[in-house]
Motif scaffolding. Structure first.
Motif, PDB file in Angstrom:
ATOM      1  N   GLU A 148      36.040 -43.985   0.361  1.00  0.00           N
ATOM      2  CA  GLU A 148      35.867 -43.395   1.388  1.00  0.00           C
ATOM      3  C   GLU A 148      34.180 -42.976   1.296  1.00  0.00           C
ATOM      4  O   GLU A 148      33.493 -43.290   2.632  1.00  0.00           O
ATOM      5  CB  GLU A 148      36.601 -42.183   1.745  1.00  0.00           C
ATOM      6  N   GLN A 149      33.817 -42.414   0.461  1.00  0.00           N
ATOM      7  CA  GLN A 149      32.309 -42.138   0.526  1.00  0.00           C
ATOM      8  C   GLN A 149      31.351 -43.419   0.373  1.00  0.00           C
ATOM      9  O   GLN A 149      30.184 -43.073   1.175  1.00  0.00           O
ATOM     10  CB  GLN A 149      32.214 -41.094  -0.758  1.00  0.00           C
ATOM     11  N   THR A 150      31.702 -44.305  -0.282  1.00  0.00           N
ATOM     12  CA  THR A 150      31.065 -45.355  -0.311  1.00  0.00           C
ATOM     13  C   THR A 150      30.718 -46.002   1.030  1.00  0.00           C
ATOM     14  O   THR A 150      29.718 -46.232   1.555  1.00  0.00           O
ATOM     15  CB  THR A 150      31.520 -46.409  -1.105  1.00  0.00           C
ATOM     16  N   LEU A 151      31.753 -46.230   1.900  1.00  0.00           N
ATOM     17  CA  LEU A 151      31.715 -46.934   3.191  1.00  0.00           C
ATOM     18  C   LEU A 151      31.055 -45.977   4.151  1.00  0.00           C
ATOM     19  O   LEU A 151      30.322 -46.350   5.112  1.00  0.00           O
ATOM     20  CB  LEU A 151      33.046 -47.264   3.657  1.00  0.00           C
ATOM     21  N   SER A 152      31.222 -44.715   3.973  1.00  0.00           N
ATOM     22  CA  SER A 152      30.507 -43.548   5.214  1.00  0.00           C
ATOM     23  C   SER A 152      29.226 -43.787   4.748  1.00  0.00           C
ATOM     24  O   SER A 152      28.296 -43.763   5.682  1.00  0.00           O
ATOM     25  CB  SER A 152      31.307 -42.238   4.673  1.00  0.00           C
ATOM     26  N   SER A 153      28.628 -43.782   3.293  1.00  0.00           N
ATOM     27  CA  SER A 153      27.356 -43.877   3.094  1.00  0.00           C
ATOM     28  C   SER A 153      26.589 -45.128   3.662  1.00  0.00           C
ATOM     29  O   SER A 153      25.496 -44.994   4.087  1.00  0.00           O
ATOM     30  CB  SER A 153      27.019 -43.537   1.643  1.00  0.00           C
ATOM     31  N   VAL A 154      27.378 -46.270   3.521  1.00  0.00           N
ATOM     32  CA  VAL A 154      26.485 -47.568   3.910  1.00  0.00           C
ATOM     33  C   VAL A 154      26.705 -47.501   5.488  1.00  0.00           C
ATOM     34  O   VAL A 154      25.477 -47.950   6.065  1.00  0.00           O
ATOM     35  CB  VAL A 154      27.355 -48.766   3.420  1.00  0.00           C
ATOM     36  N   LEU A 155      27.635 -47.278   6.085  1.00  0.00           N
ATOM     37  CA  LEU A 155      27.677 -47.021   7.538  1.00  0.00           C
ATOM     38  C   LEU A 155      26.559 -46.250   8.045  1.00  0.00           C
ATOM     39  O   LEU A 155      25.956 -46.445   9.143  1.00  0.00           O
ATOM     40  CB  LEU A 155      28.989 -46.675   8.034  1.00  0.00           C
ATOM     41  N   SER A 156      26.401 -45.195   7.466  1.00  0.00           N
ATOM     42  CA  SER A 156      25.204 -44.222   7.583  1.00  0.00           C
ATOM     43  C   SER A 156      23.739 -44.643   7.738  1.00  0.00           C
ATOM     44  O   SER A 156      22.882 -44.840   8.575  1.00  0.00           O
ATOM     45  CB  SER A 156      25.239 -42.923   6.880  1.00  0.00           C
ATOM     46  N   ALA A 157      23.705 -45.735   6.638  1.00  0.00           N
ATOM     47  CA  ALA A 157      22.433 -46.313   6.477  1.00  0.00           C
ATOM     48  C   ALA A 157      22.399 -47.372   7.563  1.00  0.00           C
ATOM     49  O   ALA A 157      21.016 -47.324   7.972  1.00  0.00           O
ATOM     50  CB  ALA A 157      22.301 -47.105   5.027  1.00  0.00           C
ATOM     51  N   CYS A 158      23.298 -48.175   7.938  1.00  0.00           N
ATOM     52  CA  CYS A 158      23.250 -49.025   9.071  1.00  0.00           C
ATOM     53  C   CYS A 158      22.931 -48.435  10.328  1.00  0.00           C
ATOM     54  O   CYS A 158      22.228 -49.140  10.957  1.00  0.00           O
ATOM     55  CB  CYS A 158      24.679 -50.009   9.053  1.00  0.00           C
ATOM     56  N   GLY A 159      23.670 -47.218  10.520  1.00  0.00           N
ATOM     57  CA  GLY A 159      23.008 -46.576  11.817  1.00  0.00           C
ATOM     58  C   GLY A 159      21.782 -46.318  11.865  1.00  0.00           C
ATOM     59  O   GLY A 159      21.237 -46.206  12.828  1.00  0.00           O
ATOM     60  N   SER A 160      21.279 -45.627  10.703  1.00  0.00           N
ATOM     61  CA  SER A 160      20.020 -45.101  10.643  1.00  0.00           C
ATOM     62  C   SER A 160      18.962 -46.353  11.011  1.00  0.00           C
ATOM     63  O   SER A 160      17.811 -46.383  11.635  1.00  0.00           O
ATOM     64  CB  SER A 160      19.542 -44.617   9.585  1.00  0.00           C
ATOM     65  N   GLU A 161      19.262 -47.629  10.538  1.00  0.00           N
ATOM     66  CA  GLU A 161      18.207 -48.467  10.493  1.00  0.00           C
ATOM     67  C   GLU A 161      18.699 -49.700  11.944  1.00  0.00           C
ATOM     68  O   GLU A 161      18.093 -50.758  11.991  1.00  0.00           O
ATOM     69  CB  GLU A 161      18.399 -49.629   9.258  1.00  0.00           C
ATOM     70  N   ARG A 162      19.786 -49.113  12.493  1.00  0.00           N
ATOM     71  CA  ARG A 162      20.178 -49.961  13.521  1.00  0.00           C
ATOM     72  C   ARG A 162      20.353 -51.428  13.451  1.00  0.00           C
ATOM     73  O   ARG A 162      20.418 -52.332  14.044  1.00  0.00           O
ATOM     74  CB  ARG A 162      19.193 -50.014  14.702  1.00  0.00           C
TER      75      ARG A 162
END
Length: 550
Positions: A148-162
């Motif tokens: 759960e934490q892994t996917l949440s972190s990577v999704l946050s990265a994708c959102g920050s970088e669009r």
């Protein structure tokens, strides 16, 4: 197409025919890594490794409705294969991802890789989504399943970088693994889609959450606020009041931004009351949002009051107030505030100087504008952006120094954009210089060929200078291209309700009353000796003819 490419496409086609929905998230992500991130000196070796990845996938039945997401993954893989050769030619422009050698040793010793990265501080210091995903790929190579934490972190990265495409693939991962129902993953998905501007998908994910927290509410409200949909933000806020979640400081900051976008001073004051009630009004970023809201909604006095009452001010606080004064044409006050900022040893940034230059532009302070422009470049070592250059062009143009403005554009170290050329064109229309105006219009049309406003300004410029044949030629050209001007909007707030008005819109049931009020105002102005300048009041209607705005 090589033998290896054919093998991969055959395997992918076989997967589609069997409608399997196994952990397909690694396919396209690994392809992007193998075919794009790595140096393409040995494409066959990369494709062979891609085949090994396919061999690790076993067909499994999936959830209903995930076929479209799986198909997008397959198409992404095939597109990556087809573009392999072209990427090889461009390998010199590709950035090689950092090898996480130091962290890779820790991966084998930890069950949760990304939490280890964050504890080591790497992910916090590197917000690039590609680097975050590189860690994710490396973790997968170690045989670890994403949690759960892994996917949440990577999704946050994708959102920050669009990074939209990669984020949607990670969405497919969470759906397949069943983690999409987790509150942290669902919230990260709402935040990701909101930041990427896909509000429909963000709202769909939000409504599908079994449990909503303040972060998910705030993420969706912030997304609608970013797109200027203030009414939707207000509706969500009212719904939030009846939920178990309580708004926090970030929620209120997003709501204030929404009020700013629609110009609703009354609703902004309501949110201000909520911040006081919740004790958030003293937070610096909330106070900054209040300053901006009051200024852009027309209450410069309340904006100044909020600025004076803010105990801890950062550079954003000073920028917000300087911009507020500039927006209201109070150039002297803005420059005084900037000098106060310097006395307190607060280092200005590019936005600070943009506000200062805008203030000089509004009040026509040419010498002061030059002074602050050179101060920004020479003393503070800040590289001017296109907005700074546009301000200087507008400053010179409004003062009638059109030749200086022209030479200033020619001396720019970066290519001028449409805003720069539009500033010069507007100034030429103001001073009736058809020669430089036509030159500016030509350059702007090269950047924006379908910009109807440029044609309108050019036609008005020719008409004001008496060149009626040229004005008619521009009108004819607009008709041939099928260009129409976008209607202008204005609004006014009466009794806590915002009323919008569109140019030449007769659908309002009180249209006759409004026209009567406008005519009465015009007559009263003329009785007081006002003479309208009709040379600047020409516009084009939908048929391409001139209309008199007065």
């Amino acid at each position: 197409m090589s033998y290896f490419q054919l093998r991969i496409i055959t395997r992918l086609s076989h997967c589609v025919s069997r409608r399997f929905h196994s952990p397909t998230y690694c396919i396209s992500l690994q392809f992007n890594t193998l075919l794009a991130h790595k140096p393409c000196t040995a494409s066959e070796e990369s494709l062979e490794k891609a085949l090994e990845i396919l061999d690790l996938i076993s067909p499994q039945p999936g959830k209903e409705g995930s076929g479209n997401k799986h198909m997008r993954l397959i198409e992404g893989c095939m597109e990556a294969l087809i573009k392999t050769d072209s990427r090889q030619e461009k390998k010199g422009r590709l950035r090689k991802p950092k090898e996480p050698t130091a962290i890779s040793d820790k991966i084998s010793k930890r069950s949760v890789a990304f939490s280890g990265y964050e504890k080591d501080g790497y992910y916090k210091n590197n917000s690039d989504a590609n680097d975050a995903l590189t860690f994710f790929f490396h973790m997968r190579k170690q045989g670890m399943k994403p949690d759960e934490q892994t996917l949440s972190s990577v999704l946050s990265a994708c959102g920050s970088e669009r990074v939209y495409n990669l984020g949607t693939q990670l969405h497919a991962i969470s759906v397949h693994s069943g983690l999409d129902l987790c509150i942290s993953i669902g919230t990260s998905l709402v935040n990701f889609y909101s930041k990427c501007g896909d509000l429909d998908e963000a709202y769909q994910v939000f409504e599908g959450l079994l449990e909503k927290n303040v972060v998910s509410w705030t993420a969706l409200i912030a997304g609608f606020a970013q797109q200027g949909q203030g009414e939707r933000c207000w509706d969500l806020f009212l719904r939030m009041q009846f939920s178990l979640s309580r708004p926090n400081d970030f929620t209120y900051a997003s709501l204030l931004k929404a009020c700013t976008g629609i110009g609703s001073l009354a609703e902004g004051r309501v949110i201000h009351c909520h911040t006081i009630k919740g004790g958030f009004h003293s937070y610096t970023h909330v106070a900054n949002a209040l300053i901006t809201m009051y200024a852009k909604c027309g209450s410069i006095e309340e904006a100044n009051y909020m600025f004076e009452e803010t105990e801890i001010r950062d550079v954003i606080s000073w920028n917000a107030m300087i911009m507020a004064y500039a927006h209201h044409g109070l150039g002297d006050e803005a420059l005084y505030l900037f000098r106060e900022m310097e006395k307190r040893a607060i280092e200005p940034d590019a936005i600070t100087f943009l506000g200062v230059l805008s203030s000089c532009r509004h009040v026509g302070l040419v010498e002061e504008g030059w002074h602050y422009f050179y101060s920004m470049v020479c003393e503070h070592k800040i590289d001017p952006g296109l907005d700074h250059y546009a301000c200087m062009v507008d400053l010179l143009g409004r003062a009638g120094l059109l030749d200086q403005a022209k030479e200033f554009i020619r001396s720019m170290p970066i290519l001028p954009n449409a805003v720069v050329w539009g500033s010069l064109l507007s100034s030429c229309r103001l001073h009736g210089d058809a020669r430089i105006g036509s030159w500016a219009a030509q350059h702007r049309l090269l950047l924006e060929p379908g910009c109807s406003a440029t044609y309108v300004q050019l036609a008005n410029l020719y008409a004001a200078s008496g060149s009626w044949e040229e004005a008619a030629r521009v009108r004819k050209l607009m008709r041939e291209k099928g260009l129409r001007t976008s209607p202008g909007y204005s609004w006014i707030e009466v009794k806590n309700r915002v009323y919008k008005f569109k140019a030449e819109d007769r659908s309002n049931p009180r249209w006759v009353e409004m026209i009567w009020v406008v005519d009465s105002l015009v007559k009263q102005m003329k009785s007081l000796g006002y003479v309208p300048d009709t040379s600047l009041g020409l516009d084009l209607n939908e048929e391409g003819g001139f209309i008199d705005c007065y």
